[in-house]
Write a protein that holds these residues in place. Structure first.
Motif, PDB file in Angstrom:
ATOM      1  N   THR A   4       0.859  -1.180   0.000  1.00 39.47           N
ATOM      2  CA  THR A   4       0.000   0.000   0.000  1.00 39.47           C
ATOM      3  C   THR A   4       0.891   1.223   0.000  1.00 39.47           C
ATOM      4  O   THR A   4       1.651   1.457   0.941  1.00 39.47           O
ATOM      5  CB  THR A   4      -0.919   0.010   1.234  1.00 39.47           C
ATOM      6  N   LEU A   5       0.804   2.009  -1.059  1.00 42.14           N
ATOM      7  CA  LEU A   5       1.674   3.163  -1.231  1.00 42.14           C
ATOM      8  C   LEU A   5       0.843   4.440  -1.201  1.00 42.14           C
ATOM      9  O   LEU A   5      -0.302   4.455  -1.648  1.00 42.14           O
ATOM     10  CB  LEU A   5       2.428   3.065  -2.562  1.00 42.14           C
ATOM     11  N   HIS A  29       9.088  -2.510   0.395  1.00 41.42           N
ATOM     12  CA  HIS A  29       7.785  -2.611  -0.253  1.00 41.42           C
ATOM     13  C   HIS A  29       7.848  -3.585  -1.436  1.00 41.42           C
ATOM     14  O   HIS A  29       6.928  -4.383  -1.638  1.00 41.42           O
ATOM     15  CB  HIS A  29       7.319  -1.239  -0.735  1.00 41.42           C
ATOM     16  N   LEU A  30       8.916  -3.525  -2.200  1.00 42.92           N
ATOM     17  CA  LEU A  30       9.083  -4.447  -3.318  1.00 42.92           C
ATOM     18  C   LEU A  30       9.384  -5.852  -2.836  1.00 42.92           C
ATOM     19  O   LEU A  30       8.937  -6.839  -3.431  1.00 42.92           O
ATOM     20  CB  LEU A  30      10.219  -3.955  -4.226  1.00 42.92           C
ATOM     21  N   TYR A  31      10.138  -5.963  -1.744  1.00 43.71           N
ATOM     22  CA  TYR A  31      10.596  -7.274  -1.291  1.00 43.71           C
ATOM     23  C   TYR A  31       9.548  -8.041  -0.498  1.00 43.71           C
ATOM     24  O   TYR A  31       9.786  -9.174  -0.105  1.00 43.71           O
ATOM     25  CB  TYR A  31      11.857  -7.112  -0.443  1.00 43.71           C
ATOM     26  N   ASP A  39      10.374   3.478   5.251  1.00 48.19           N
ATOM     27  CA  ASP A  39      10.455   4.585   4.314  1.00 48.19           C
ATOM     28  C   ASP A  39      10.082   4.076   2.928  1.00 48.19           C
ATOM     29  O   ASP A  39       9.864   2.884   2.718  1.00 48.19           O
ATOM     30  CB  ASP A  39      11.852   5.219   4.335  1.00 48.19           C
ATOM     31  N   VAL A  40       9.979   5.008   1.976  1.00 45.41           N
ATOM     32  CA  VAL A  40       9.664   4.656   0.598  1.00 45.41           C
ATOM     33  C   VAL A  40      10.908   4.887  -0.246  1.00 45.41           C
ATOM     34  O   VAL A  40      11.427   6.013  -0.305  1.00 45.41           O
ATOM     35  CB  VAL A  40       8.480   5.485   0.055  1.00 45.41           C
ATOM     36  N   ASP A  41      11.398   3.823  -0.863  1.00 41.10           N
ATOM     37  CA  ASP A  41      12.586   3.901  -1.706  1.00 41.10           C
ATOM     38  C   ASP A  41      12.163   4.041  -3.158  1.00 41.10           C
ATOM     39  O   ASP A  41      11.677   3.074  -3.769  1.00 41.10           O
ATOM     40  CB  ASP A  41      13.449   2.647  -1.535  1.00 41.10           C
ATOM     41  N   LEU A  42      12.329   5.236  -3.708  1.00 45.15           N
ATOM     42  CA  LEU A  42      12.035   5.478  -5.118  1.00 45.15           C
ATOM     43  C   LEU A  42      13.326   5.357  -5.921  1.00 45.15           C
ATOM     44  O   LEU A  42      14.351   5.944  -5.560  1.00 45.15           O
ATOM     45  CB  LEU A  42      11.453   6.877  -5.313  1.00 45.15           C
ATOM     46  N   ARG A  43      13.267   4.601  -7.003  1.00 49.87           N
ATOM     47  CA  ARG A  43      14.426   4.404  -7.864  1.00 49.87           C
ATOM     48  C   ARG A  43      14.014   4.635  -9.313  1.00 49.87           C
ATOM     49  O   ARG A  43      12.878   4.347  -9.695  1.00 49.87           O
ATOM     50  CB  ARG A  43      14.987   2.991  -7.705  1.00 49.87           C
ATOM     51  N   PRO A 102       7.077  -4.094 -10.116  1.00 48.80           N
ATOM     52  CA  PRO A 102       5.672  -3.872 -10.492  1.00 48.80           C
ATOM     53  C   PRO A 102       5.069  -2.639  -9.824  1.00 48.80           C
ATOM     54  O   PRO A 102       3.952  -2.248 -10.173  1.00 48.80           O
ATOM     55  CB  PRO A 102       4.986  -5.153  -9.998  1.00 48.80           C
ATOM     56  N   LEU A 103       5.800  -2.024  -8.892  1.00 47.77           N
ATOM     57  CA  LEU A 103       5.309  -0.842  -8.178  1.00 47.77           C
ATOM     58  C   LEU A 103       5.763   0.402  -8.939  1.00 47.77           C
ATOM     59  O   LEU A 103       6.729   1.075  -8.582  1.00 47.77           O
ATOM     60  CB  LEU A 103       5.826  -0.839  -6.741  1.00 47.77           C
TER      61      LEU A 103
END
Length: 250
Positions: A4-5, A29-31, A39-43, A102-103
């Motif tokens: 959930t983002l 979140h991906l794992y 935290d939210v890791d944006l790449r 997929p996120l």
């Protein structure tokens, strides 16, 4: 599990100094094991304009930012397209996971071409990436006793095994098979705190080390018998993509 983002993530790409080919969510979140306070890791990949490539004042190949928004820590890392493509052609599972996450927060035709080229970047030698990552995370777990690096250890070993056997990259621990039966309980415990310690009712260190060693051996065996090639095949495709984008033909 389904991550959930926050809705406001979608506005971040437009705030960046250069256009993004894509932005995805990585990390816990991906794992498959985010915590309530993760935290939210944006790449992603940014595209430097031509004047910041050929001139005397060149743009940043890597942009790193961290800030807090609505009480959530955001960690953003983007690489210029050419640097990202060079990384894809090495045995770097990390950038492949970012590309294939997929996120998706932002996408573009360039992102679609990168995703299409990804199978041609996979090699048997990506097993070395996952072996090294697992060793680092296991040592961190031994020093700290935290649950997070232990889950990372299992995640990267199982991702590597699946990749070597199937030729498909899966980064979500909850979707990977072959782990010890107590993994689901460890994942559930991790959700309460990002840096929580190993639960008191978890298996002892001897059992954990035995299971990690077993998976390390399994990854080595999977690498030895893998049908994946020794070298990536996507070099020319990625070169052509970078040239076209640089010259404005994206």
């Amino acid at each position: 599990m389904t991550a959930t983002l926050p809705d406001w993530l979608s506005g971040i790409p437009a705030e960046q100094p250069h256009a993004l080919a894509f932005a995805t969510v990585s990390g816990a979140h991906l794992y498959g094991f985010p915590s309530q306070d993760s935290d939210v890791d944006l790449r992603g990949v940014h595209m430097l304009p031509l004047e910041e490539i050929v001139g005397l004042r060149t743009g940043q190949e890597t942009v790193t930012r961290s800030w807090v928004r609505h009480g959530v820590e955001v960690d953003l890392v983007t690489h210029d397209l050419a640097k990202f493509c060079r990384m894809l052609l090495r045995r770097n599972g990390y950038v492949l996971e970012q590309l294939l996450s997929p996120l998706v927060v932002a996408t573009s035709p360039v992102h679609e071409e990168l995703v299409a080229a990804a199978p041609g970047c996979l090699t048997r030698n990506h097993a070395h990436h996952y072996q090294g990552f697992a060793r680092t995370q296991w040592r961190l777990f031994e020093r700290s006793g935290e649950l997070k690096p232990l889950l990372y250890t299992f995640r990267v070993l199982l991702t590597g095994i699946h990749l070597m056997r199937v030729g498909d990259l899966v980064a979500d621990l909850t979707r990977l098979e072959g782990g010890p039966p107590y993994l689901a309980d460890l994942i559930a415990a991790k959700r309460s705190a990002e840096h929580g310690m190993l639960p008191a009712d978890a298996p002892d260190r001897v059992r954990l080390e035995q299971d990690v060693t077993r998976l390390r051996d399994t990854l080595q065996e999977a690498m030895d018998s893998s049908a994946l090639p020794e070298e990536p095949a996507a070099g020319e495709v990625l070169h052509d993509l970078v040239v076209r984008v640089r010259l404005g033909g994206r």
